[in-house]
Design a protein around this motif. Sequence first.
Motif, mmCIF file in Angstrom:
data_model
loop_
_atom_site.group_PDB
_atom_site.id
_atom_site.type_symbol
_atom_site.label_atom_id
_atom_site.label_comp_id
_atom_site.label_asym_id
_atom_site.label_seq_id
_atom_site.Cartn_x
_atom_site.Cartn_y
_atom_site.Cartn_z
ATOM 1 N N ARG A 1 0.850 -1.187 0.000
ATOM 2 C CA ARG A 1 0.000 0.000 0.000
ATOM 3 C C ARG A 1 0.886 1.238 0.000
ATOM 4 N NH1 ARG A 1 -1.615 2.479 4.574
ATOM 5 N NH2 ARG A 1 -1.168 0.580 5.776
ATOM 6 N N LEU A 2 0.614 2.149 -0.929
ATOM 7 C CA LEU A 2 1.379 3.396 -0.987
ATOM 8 C C LEU A 2 0.919 4.312 0.134
ATOM 9 C CD1 LEU A 2 3.552 4.485 -2.967
ATOM 10 C CD2 LEU A 2 1.745 5.826 -4.034
ATOM 11 N N GLY A 3 1.882 4.871 0.865
ATOM 12 C CA GLY A 3 1.571 5.760 1.974
ATOM 13 C C GLY A 3 1.758 7.222 1.606
ATOM 14 N N LYS A 4 2.200 8.003 2.590
ATOM 15 C CA LYS A 4 2.370 9.440 2.387
ATOM 16 C C LYS A 4 3.466 9.737 1.362
ATOM 17 C CE LYS A 4 3.307 10.487 6.616
ATOM 18 N NZ LYS A 4 3.649 11.289 7.814
ATOM 19 N N ILE A 5 3.285 10.820 0.646
ATOM 20 C CA ILE A 5 4.332 11.393 -0.207
ATOM 21 C C ILE A 5 4.595 12.791 0.332
ATOM 22 C CG2 ILE A 5 5.007 12.114 -2.517
ATOM 23 C CD1 ILE A 5 3.167 9.962 -3.643
ATOM 24 N N GLU A 6 5.808 13.012 0.851
ATOM 25 C CA GLU A 6 6.125 14.240 1.558
ATOM 26 C C GLU A 6 7.200 15.048 0.829
ATOM 27 O OE1 GLU A 6 6.141 13.439 6.141
ATOM 28 O OE2 GLU A 6 7.142 11.755 5.155
#
Length: 239
Positions: free
Chosen positions: A219-224
């Motif tokens: 699962r792709l999470g945050k992109i910061e």
Amino acid sequence: MTRLLYREDAYLRDADARVIAHTPEGGIVLDATVFYPTCGGQPGDSGTLEWDGLRMPIATTLRSHDNQIALVPAEPQPLPSVGTYVVQSLDWDRRHRHMRVHTALHLLSAVVPFDVSGMSISATHGRLDFAMPDSPEDRAEIEATLNAYVMEDAQVSDIWMSAEELGDIHGLIKSLTVKPLRGAGPVRLVRIGDAAAPIDLQPCEGTHVARTGEIGQLRLGKIEKKGRMSRRIHIHLDN
């Protein structure tokens, strides 16, 4: 020198060994080890040592100041003497999760084609820092491609070449912070997929699963945003 059993077989969970040294900080050095030391964003292994009816929990594994691999006891207690034969056992579930996440990050570096400036691994998730000016807009496509590579159940294997050979292949070294030293001996490369058209091929000392199917759903999470030219992308194991 300690024999690196984790490099020979990342699935080896237990092994006999002999204590060959203690570090000034209280670490234990073995003549052969299944314990991977903290390196390249992957945490050091934990587990146990047993000898003469005694049992010692190991909290983590580090490289000492003189590049020895030191097992760090979880609590103060007398160390096994130099020369003592011990049985070492990994916290296998934790290690295998690190292997799954580490291999998943190699897939992420193949899906997002930018240089990598940092990484971190845990037992549930990981992240890569990419040298890229803008966040990717195709989150769903990135996640779908990652899981397609997982479903492909591609083989993960090692190959070796000299640092000189490695430096002559454009684009093979993705890390901006870690570079193989010329003249330091053969460099291990981790290859995902077929030799003729690999999904990913890059230098790495970490432990990995044998096939991408072992990673499981991602699962792709945050992109910061981490700076003007840096974006941090997180991925998570679903179980």
